[in-house]
Design a protein around this motif. Sequence first.
Motif, mmCIF file in Angstrom:
data_model
loop_
_atom_site.group_PDB
_atom_site.id
_atom_site.type_symbol
_atom_site.label_atom_id
_atom_site.label_comp_id
_atom_site.label_asym_id
_atom_site.label_seq_id
_atom_site.Cartn_x
_atom_site.Cartn_y
_atom_site.Cartn_z
ATOM 1 N N ASP A 83 8.401 11.529 -35.390
ATOM 2 C CA ASP A 83 7.629 10.411 -34.855
ATOM 3 C C ASP A 83 8.179 9.954 -33.510
ATOM 4 O O ASP A 83 7.419 9.529 -32.627
ATOM 5 N N GLU B 289 5.026 8.256 -32.098
ATOM 6 C CA GLU B 289 4.160 7.759 -33.158
ATOM 7 C C GLU B 289 4.894 6.730 -34.021
ATOM 8 O O GLU B 289 4.730 6.697 -35.238
ATOM 9 N N MET B 290 5.690 5.900 -33.364
ATOM 10 C CA MET B 290 6.386 4.809 -34.034
ATOM 11 C C MET B 290 6.254 3.565 -33.163
ATOM 12 O O MET B 290 5.940 3.673 -31.961
ATOM 13 N N PRO B 291 6.466 2.381 -33.733
ATOM 14 C CA PRO B 291 6.385 1.157 -32.926
ATOM 15 C C PRO B 291 7.329 1.215 -31.734
ATOM 16 O O PRO B 291 8.454 1.719 -31.843
ATOM 17 N N ASP C 199 10.826 -3.971 -40.864
ATOM 18 C CA ASP C 199 9.683 -3.513 -40.081
ATOM 19 C C ASP C 199 8.807 -2.622 -40.963
ATOM 20 O O ASP C 199 9.319 -1.724 -41.646
ATOM 21 N N TYR D 117 6.985 -0.109 -40.401
ATOM 22 C CA TYR D 117 7.112 1.328 -40.140
ATOM 23 C C TYR D 117 8.329 1.901 -40.870
ATOM 24 O O TYR D 117 8.220 2.923 -41.566
ATOM 25 N N CYS D 118 9.485 1.266 -40.728
ATOM 26 C CA CYS D 118 10.704 1.771 -41.364
ATOM 27 C C CYS D 118 10.609 1.667 -42.883
ATOM 28 O O CYS D 118 11.038 2.574 -43.609
#
Length: 280
Positions: free
Chosen positions: A154, A159-161, A206, A208-209
């Motif tokens: 990512d 493709e991650m924040p 977060d 995402y994580c």
Amino acid sequence: MILIADSGSSKTDWRVIDRDGQISQYRGVGFNPYYMTAEEMSIQMRHDFLVNLQEEIEVIFYYGAGCAAPERKQEVAEALRSIFSRAEIHVDHDLAAAAHATCGHSPGIACILGTGSNSCDYDGERITATRPAAGYILGDEGGGCYIGRKFLQDFIHEEMPSKIREAAIERFHLTQHIIQDHVYRQPYPSRYMASFCRFISENKSDPYCYGLFYNSFKDFFAKHVCKYTHYREKPVSFVGSIAYYNSDILRKAALDTGIQVNLIIESPIAGLTLYHQQKL
């Protein structure tokens, strides 16, 4: 004197029980005969504390990652025998360590979520079934390498924040070139990829994580636990740092899958030490 080892791909926990029943403990690097030769393991072991005990150890009980096949067990035994030529050596799979430490003499499903991942169905005395453990390239769902690999993919593809990406750049000075050099040219790529799990865990507030862990654990259940007979009726236990330090997410993923979680421990070494002490 007895030497006990619980070894994963990243670290090994060692315990020494002397003739008076006193216990000494050490932690060193991990070993996996799928990725290291007997000679490489022997060299690394000699760099650890082991060479100082070579004349004293009489019996060795070694439980290790990658030690399911007889030929892999033999490679580990050869490495140990190159140091402890007089010792009686027993090599077993790390799944046996997980089952003994978490299930004891009761039936259950024992799982490992560390750098890699694995699982077994245990009847209280022996392992009755396992699922394929395909290693860090083809498998290891739910393990640190699997999670770290997704994180690095990512990162490369953006493709991650952005705040997570920027924090990773600041902390690790990451670039695509550095990542690919570690993964494709440097030794122990699985350890490298798994090393990012601490950062991911520190930022699991977060979404995402959090999702990296949650989805990886769901993948592990789908590929492993859910394929055992009557898995919903059996307690499922875990050993390994990924499971232990992210137990909140693991329990949530299990609940959503209909899985009963029993114990989650970081390492089985204490249970193994007790197990072998009782046999003295």
